[in-house]
Enzyme design. Structure first.
Site, short mmCIF file in Angstrom:
data_model
loop_
_atom_site.label_atom_id
_atom_site.label_comp_id
_atom_site.label_asym_id
_atom_site.label_seq_id
_atom_site.Cartn_x
_atom_site.Cartn_y
_atom_site.Cartn_z
N SER A 46 0.81 -1.22 0.00
CA SER A 46 0.00 0.00 0.00
C SER A 46 0.85 1.27 0.00
CB SER A 46 -0.96 -0.05 1.19
OG SER A 46 -2.02 0.86 1.03
N ASP A 100 -5.43 -4.22 -2.56
CA ASP A 100 -4.43 -3.87 -1.56
C ASP A 100 -4.18 -5.05 -0.62
OD1 ASP A 100 -3.14 -2.75 0.72
OD2 ASP A 100 -4.00 -0.80 0.27
#
Length: 540
Positions: free
Chosen positions: A103, A390
């Site tokens: 991320s 993610d």
């Protein structure tokens, strides 16, 4: 089909990782890492061995050190920059084999890896970051153009495309046009730590929740992208292209970093928070921006029916009427579905992806592939599309990607920039390793829970087997002082930072993250020395 493409298709086959000397569209079904990664790591280790000798550390084999950066949005991106800068300053980055991120940390990593000799210019990168994150670096016309072009040209348009041009671009103030494959040369020559970028397959998230299975994870390196378990990859240059039965059907342009960092950082919080934030952002973006400025700064080609200014003025009027109609409703109850009929044709794909909550859509390179039978991904060949997200939805740090024995990681430097429990990543990793018999240090979970609100800046975990783990919480009682200050820092640097940090804010966060390295550099070097001495002595 173009005869040249037919020739490519005939040449395509499933191969072992070693058979990747050219840049053809081969799919790799084989456990382990690619030969190109092996070459990169070998060359990196030779450089590290030379550095150890300069430090008068006698060894015949350099220990494999992996630096991990967690997620955490813009906070993680800035803090990761500070950590890498200080690791470089004290000489530890020169001793690092792998650099892996999830991320927000991938935002920092990608921004650095597009630079030549970035390790020599980290101080300059810091100063540029402070300037770039100011308000003037954001161009709404560029964002609008990007969304509309993506909606027109891509059959796999999803929320990731919106996320790319809205939240990620808005927060990082940067659209990177370079591609991951362009990092190959520097990686292969061992100039920089070998990068690994983490994602997960959203359709396999339930497997993670139930079994903590590695098959959920999807990794990107300069050479290949795919599933580390069972070892199913496609060349990075061909990620997103259409395959059938292992044969290339349609070559797509390689995804650039702008899109990939949206994919890697596509869920900065839970679904409800993310959805609400996207809705609020798009509402604000489309209904509150200076429409004249937006329309004049947009350089896209409009259809015959609309020119840029009339299109946006019409949209503004319709949004304003809807805003008046719904002004008494709470933000949580506001529904974009009610706006659907008021948008022009060009915005329909945007709203459709919002309503279906579709992320990371891409062609499945394993579609109709016969090499998956009796493997963990058996059944994947029936899906035409992948939906990647993610990796923070599984673990907010890329531990699973550096733990496989093929990467032989001996020391993990885990820098945690997460929101909330600073030990959540390592605790979840311990559960994952326990479920699959992977060597990992034992944790005193009760003690970690007690210290979560006011952690120290450094923790070391060791076991009889497996890697040594050094864990560094971002905000702690050493660099922040009191528990109250820790709490205040967490409130100041939120994961969803939709405002603009001042240069002073950015500087403060950089310094806080650097302190965690600066204050513990001797402890890190002590462990590197110890691991190096465990190797057989160097031959005279």
């Amino acid at each position: 089909m173009d005869p040249r493409q037919e020739a490519d298709c005939r040449a395509t086959s499933s191969t072992a990782p070693g058979d990747d000397d050219d840049d053809g569209p081969k799919i790799i079904i084989h456990p382990g890492i690619s030969d190109k990664e092996k070459k990169s790591v070998d060359n990196r280790q030779k450089r590290i061995l030379g550095m150890l000798q300069k430090l008068d550390i006698k060894t015949s084999k350099a220990p494999v050190v992996a630096v991990l950066g967690s997620g955490g949005g813009l906070r993680a991106a800035i803090a990761c920059q500070g950590v890498l800068g200080e690791l470089n300053h004290v000489g530890i980055l020169d001793l690092t084999t792998y650099l892996a991120g999830v991320s927000g940390s991938t935002w920092c990593m990608s921004s650095l890896y597009v630079r030549k000799n970035w390790q020599d210019h980290l101080a300059e990168a810091e100063e540029e970051l402070k300037v770039r994150l100011q308000e003037g670096s954001w161009n709404p016309g560029t964002a609008l153009k990007g969304i509309q072009e993506a909606a027109r040209r891509s059959e796999n348009f999803s929320l990731t495309d919106i996320w790319q041009y809205t939240l990620v671009y808005y927060m990082t103030k940067e659209l990177l046009g370079s591609s991951l494959s362009e990092v190959r040369t520097r990686s292969e020559e061992g100039e920089v730590p070998y990068p690994i970028f983490a994602a997960i397959d959203n359709s396999l998230l339930s497997e993670w929740n139930e079994k903590k299975s590695l098959e959920t994870w999807f990794e990107f390196t300069p050479h290949v992208a795919g599933y580390p378990l069972p070892g199913a990859y496609v060349r990075t240059t061909h990620f997103g292209s259409k395959f059938n039965g292992g044969k290339l059907i349609k070559k797509e342009k390689e995804k650039d970093f702008a899109y990939l960092r949206a994919l890697w950082g596509s869920a900065l919080a839970d679904k409800e928070t993310t959805q609400r934030t996207i809705q609020q952002f798009i509402w604000s973006f489309l209904s509150q921006q200076d429409i004249k400025k937006v329309s004049m700064s947009a350089t896209y080609e409009c259809s015959d029916e609309h020119d840029a200014e009339s299109y946006m003025l019409s949209l503004k009027e319709k949004l304003s009427s809807l805003e008046d109609e719904h002004e008494d409703r709470s933000e949580q109850s506001f529904s974009l579905r009610e706006m659907y009929g008021s948008f022009s044709f060009g915005m329909l794909p945007v709203l459709q992806s919002l309503f279906t909550w579709t992320w990371g859509s891409t062609n499945n390179f394993l579609y109709q592939h016969e090499g998956l039978k009796d493997k963990p991904l058996d059944g994947m060949e029936s899906k035409e599309k992948l939906h990647l997200m993610d990796a923070g939805l599984a673990i907010n740090s890329p531990y699973p990607l550096v733990l496989p024995p093929v990467r032989n990681t001996q020391l993990i430097l885990s820098f945690d920039f997460s929101e909330g429990d600073p030990f959540e990543t390592i605790k979840t990793t311990a559960e994952y390793c326990s479920a699959h018999g992977i060597p990992f240090p034992e944790l005193d979970v009760a003690k970690l829970n007690q210290e979560a609100e006011a952690p120290s800046d450094f923790y070391i975990f060791e076991g009889k087997e497996g890697p040594v783990v050094m864990h560094f919480p971002l905000f702690n009682k050493v660099n922040c002082g009191s528990r109250e200050n820790i709490s205040n820092m967490a409130k100041t640097y939120k994961t969803f930072q939709l405002g603009n940090y001042s240069q002073e804010d950015v500087h403060q966060l950089l310094e806080l993250s650097k302190a965690n390295v600066k204050n513990n550099k001797e402890k890190i070097m002590e462990k590197i020395r110890a691991l190096a001495k465990e190797a057989p002595p160097a031959e005279k």
